[in-house]
Design a protein around this motif. Structure first.
Motif, PDB file in Angstrom:
ATOM      1  N   GLU A   1     -38.100  17.895  30.352  1.00  0.00           N
ATOM      2  CA  GLU A   1     -37.455  17.999  29.046  1.00  0.00           C
ATOM      3  C   GLU A   1     -37.130  19.451  28.705  1.00  0.00           C
ATOM      4  O   GLU A   1     -36.113  19.736  28.060  1.00  0.00           O
ATOM      5  N   THR A   2     -37.980  20.374  29.135  1.00  0.00           N
ATOM      6  CA  THR A   2     -37.678  21.790  28.931  1.00  0.00           C
ATOM      7  C   THR A   2     -36.384  22.162  29.643  1.00  0.00           C
ATOM      8  O   THR A   2     -35.509  22.827  29.077  1.00  0.00           O
ATOM      9  N   GLY A   3     -36.258  21.731  30.884  1.00  0.00           N
ATOM     10  CA  GLY A   3     -35.024  21.997  31.624  1.00  0.00           C
ATOM     11  C   GLY A   3     -33.818  21.347  30.982  1.00  0.00           C
ATOM     12  O   GLY A   3     -32.720  21.927  30.973  1.00  0.00           O
ATOM     13  N   LEU A   4     -34.017  20.148  30.416  1.00  0.00           N
ATOM     14  CA  LEU A   4     -32.911  19.443  29.760  1.00  0.00           C
ATOM     15  C   LEU A   4     -32.371  20.250  28.585  1.00  0.00           C
ATOM     16  O   LEU A   4     -31.147  20.452  28.466  1.00  0.00           O
ATOM     17  N   TYR A   5     -33.252  20.734  27.724  1.00  0.00           N
ATOM     18  CA  TYR A   5     -32.794  21.464  26.540  1.00  0.00           C
ATOM     19  C   TYR A   5     -32.269  22.857  26.889  1.00  0.00           C
ATOM     20  O   TYR A   5     -31.346  23.352  26.227  1.00  0.00           O
ATOM     21  N   LEU A   6     -32.832  23.472  27.919  1.00  0.00           N
ATOM     22  CA  LEU A   6     -32.287  24.762  28.347  1.00  0.00           C
ATOM     23  C   LEU A   6     -30.871  24.576  28.894  1.00  0.00           C
ATOM     24  O   LEU A   6     -29.993  25.409  28.656  1.00  0.00           O
ATOM     25  N   ALA A   7     -30.654  23.479  29.623  1.00  0.00           N
ATOM     26  CA  ALA A   7     -29.311  23.190  30.133  1.00  0.00           C
ATOM     27  C   ALA A   7     -28.351  22.891  28.984  1.00  0.00           C
ATOM     28  O   ALA A   7     -27.198  23.346  28.984  1.00  0.00           O
ATOM     29  N   LEU A   8     -28.833  22.126  27.989  1.00  0.00           N
ATOM     30  CA  LEU A   8     -27.984  21.819  26.828  1.00  0.00           C
ATOM     31  C   LEU A   8     -27.632  23.078  26.044  1.00  0.00           C
ATOM     32  O   LEU A   8     -26.571  23.146  25.420  1.00  0.00           O
ATOM     33  N   SER A   9     -28.515  24.075  26.077  1.00  0.00           N
ATOM     34  CA  SER A   9     -28.264  25.313  25.331  1.00  0.00           C
ATOM     35  C   SER A   9     -27.041  26.053  25.853  1.00  0.00           C
ATOM     36  O   SER A   9     -26.412  26.826  25.121  1.00  0.00           O
ATOM     37  N   ILE A  10     -26.691  25.824  27.108  1.00  0.00           N
ATOM     38  CA  ILE A  10     -25.529  26.498  27.685  1.00  0.00           C
ATOM     39  C   ILE A  10     -24.252  26.083  26.958  1.00  0.00           C
ATOM     40  O   ILE A  10     -23.326  26.888  26.793  1.00  0.00           O
ATOM     41  N   ILE A  11     -24.205  24.820  26.489  1.00  0.00           N
ATOM     42  CA  ILE A  11     -22.990  24.314  25.838  1.00  0.00           C
ATOM     43  C   ILE A  11     -22.697  25.061  24.538  1.00  0.00           C
ATOM     44  O   ILE A  11     -21.590  25.592  24.369  1.00  0.00           O
ATOM     45  N   PRO A  12     -23.632  25.148  23.574  1.00  0.00           N
ATOM     46  CA  PRO A  12     -23.317  25.890  22.349  1.00  0.00           C
ATOM     47  C   PRO A  12     -23.124  27.382  22.575  1.00  0.00           C
ATOM     48  O   PRO A  12     -22.326  28.018  21.874  1.00  0.00           O
ATOM     49  N   ILE A  13     -23.840  27.960  23.547  1.00  0.00           N
ATOM     50  CA  ILE A  13     -23.639  29.387  23.825  1.00  0.00           C
ATOM     51  C   ILE A  13     -22.220  29.618  24.338  1.00  0.00           C
ATOM     52  O   ILE A  13     -21.518  30.547  23.900  1.00  0.00           O
ATOM     53  N   GLY A  14     -21.772  28.757  25.256  1.00  0.00           N
ATOM     54  CA  GLY A  14     -20.406  28.880  25.755  1.00  0.00           C
ATOM     55  C   GLY A  14     -19.386  28.655  24.665  1.00  0.00           C
ATOM     56  O   GLY A  14     -18.355  29.354  24.599  1.00  0.00           O
ATOM     57  N   ALA A  15     -19.662  27.687  23.775  1.00  0.00           N
ATOM     58  CA  ALA A  15     -18.742  27.426  22.665  1.00  0.00           C
ATOM     59  C   ALA A  15     -18.659  28.617  21.723  1.00  0.00           C
ATOM     60  O   ALA A  15     -17.584  28.936  21.192  1.00  0.00           O
ATOM     61  N   THR A  16     -19.786  29.280  21.510  1.00  0.00           N
ATOM     62  CA  THR A  16     -19.794  30.452  20.626  1.00  0.00           C
ATOM     63  C   THR A  16     -18.913  31.560  21.194  1.00  0.00           C
ATOM     64  O   THR A  16     -18.128  32.186  20.468  1.00  0.00           O
ATOM     65  N   TYR A  17     -19.042  31.811  22.491  1.00  0.00           N
ATOM     66  CA  TYR A  17     -18.200  32.836  23.115  1.00  0.00           C
ATOM     67  C   TYR A  17     -16.720  32.469  22.991  1.00  0.00           C
ATOM     68  O   TYR A  17     -15.870  33.327  22.701  1.00  0.00           O
ATOM     69  N   TRP A  18     -16.406  31.188  23.194  1.00  0.00           N
ATOM     70  CA  TRP A  18     -15.011  30.775  23.092  1.00  0.00           C
ATOM     71  C   TRP A  18     -14.493  30.967  21.669  1.00  0.00           C
ATOM     72  O   TRP A  18     -13.368  31.450  21.456  1.00  0.00           O
ATOM     73  N   LEU A  19     -15.302  30.593  20.679  1.00  0.00           N
ATOM     74  CA  LEU A  19     -14.879  30.700  19.295  1.00  0.00           C
ATOM     75  C   LEU A  19     -14.662  32.138  18.863  1.00  0.00           C
ATOM     76  O   LEU A  19     -13.705  32.456  18.148  1.00  0.00           O
ATOM     77  N   VAL A  20     -15.554  32.996  19.282  1.00  0.00           N
ATOM     78  CA  VAL A  20     -15.468  34.411  18.865  1.00  0.00           C
ATOM     79  C   VAL A  20     -14.426  35.172  19.651  1.00  0.00           C
ATOM     80  O   VAL A  20     -13.661  35.968  19.093  1.00  0.00           O
ATOM     81  N   LEU A  21     -14.352  34.942  20.964  1.00  0.00           N
ATOM     82  CA  LEU A  21     -13.459  35.730  21.799  1.00  0.00           C
ATOM     83  C   LEU A  21     -12.041  35.195  21.857  1.00  0.00           C
ATOM     84  O   LEU A  21     -11.090  35.964  22.046  1.00  0.00           O
ATOM     85  N   ARG A  22     -11.894  33.879  21.664  1.00  0.00           N
ATOM     86  CA  ARG A  22     -10.567  33.270  21.811  1.00  0.00           C
ATOM     87  C   ARG A  22      -9.947  32.888  20.474  1.00  0.00           C
ATOM     88  O   ARG A  22      -8.862  33.331  20.132  1.00  0.00           O
ATOM     89  N   ARG A  23     -10.681  32.058  19.737  1.00  0.00           N
ATOM     90  CA  ARG A  23     -10.086  31.538  18.503  1.00  0.00           C
ATOM     91  C   ARG A  23      -9.787  32.637  17.500  1.00  0.00           C
ATOM     92  O   ARG A  23      -8.780  32.593  16.798  1.00  0.00           O
ATOM     93  N   ASP A  24     -10.645  33.639  17.399  1.00  0.00           N
ATOM     94  CA  ASP A  24     -10.476  34.694  16.399  1.00  0.00           C
ATOM     95  C   ASP A  24      -9.788  35.927  16.954  1.00  0.00           C
ATOM     96  O   ASP A  24      -9.800  36.975  16.318  1.00  0.00           O
ATOM     97  N   ALA A  25      -9.232  35.807  18.139  1.00  0.00           N
ATOM     98  CA  ALA A  25      -8.584  36.972  18.733  1.00  0.00           C
ATOM     99  C   ALA A  25      -7.302  37.309  17.976  1.00  0.00           C
ATOM    100  O   ALA A  25      -6.663  36.449  17.393  1.00  0.00           O
TER     101      ALA A  25
END
Length: 273
Positions: free
Chosen positions: A249-273
């Motif tokens: 379960e620890t591995g599951l949530y760490l893997a899931l954390s990649i999704i919002p982190i990647g989304a944050t980078y996309w939102l900040v670097l792309r959408r607000d460019a």
């Protein structure tokens, strides 16, 4: 995690920072590392204390697989914290409104951590073991479980399912049970709403019989079902898999954390460019 970016947006400080020599990627990376690592360290200290404190309780009550005990001790809570902070940052960067983002984040976390994963995902991290028991007692029929029967009944193991099955391993249709086993419900006997049958001593003249009903179906005599070869099949996860489940379960949530982190980078670097 929610106000990490929304505060910058609401105060307009993000525009000031982005006009300096620091790139958006570096600005966001530094903020994410500090908040995620900080949250992990703080939560880890509380988890260590709680795990030590709960050792006696788990040993006495044999309940480490209960949702609250499992989710508040071991290593899994650290991964919850990392995922929660990552999700909060992403939702905040998307909605740009602190209170709305906080509400959405909490709803997602409660649904995922307290409902979906414990009930529909965690029981199946590994193939469940199974054994059969008498419908009217604790007599094991086959499939000797690891550990004692008492450990199972005291929740040392994670019960996946309890199903009444025939000698051909076919589940009993509680809406249409064998006609010879159907009895008239005695006064004061109600249908069981749960998902599995249980021996219940009926009041009145049938007091010596074990009766059960499910989902409004007819009342059946469990002793009669037993003579026809019906048994209680119990599927469970043995207690020795506790730390394996913690790691999975620890591995599951760490893997899931990649999704919002990647989304944050996309939102900040792309959408607000």
């Amino acid at each position: 995690g929610v106000p990490l970016v929304t505060k910058e947006y609401s105060e307009g400080t993000n525009k000031l920072v982005w006009t300096q020599s620091i790139s958006r990627r570096k600005w966001l990376s530094v903020k994410l590392v500090w908040v995620i690592v900080g949250a992990a360290i703080v939560v880890a200290s509380f988890v260590a204390l709680d795990t030590w404190w709960s050792k006696t309780n788990n040993a006495l009550n044999l309940n480490p697989f209960l949702t609250l005990q499992f989710s508040s001790s071991g290593v899994v809570l650290v991964s919850y914290a990392i995922f929660a902070v990552s999700l909060g940052v992403a939702i905040g960067a998307w909605l740009k409104r602190t209170m709305v983002a906080l509400g959405v984040t909490l709803v997602i976390l409660i649904a995922l951590i307290l409902i979906i994963v414990p009930n529909f995902v965690r029981p199946y991290y590994e193939t469940p073991k199974s054994f059969n028991m008498s419908l009217t007692g604790n007599t094991k029929i086959n499939g000797i479980p690891t550990g004692s029967t008492a450990s199972l009944t005291n929740n040392a193991s994670l019960i996946v399912s309890q199903t009444t099955v025939s000698s051909q391993n076919q589940p009993l249709d509680w809406a249409n049970p064998p006609k010879q086993c159907i009895v008239t419900s005695p006064p004061g006997f109600g249908a069981m709403p749960s998902g599995h049958s249980k021996a219940v001593a009926a009041p009145g003249p049938n007091g010596g019989e074990a009766l059960a009903s499910q989902n409004g179906g007819p009342t059946v005599n469990l002793n009669c079902l037993q003579t026809l070869g019906y048994q209680m099949e119990i599927k469970y996860q043995p207690s020795y898999r506790y730390w394996d489940f913690q790691r999975i379960e620890t591995g599951l949530y760490l893997a899931l954390s990649i999704i919002p982190i990647g989304a944050t980078y996309w939102l900040v670097l792309r959408r607000d460019a």
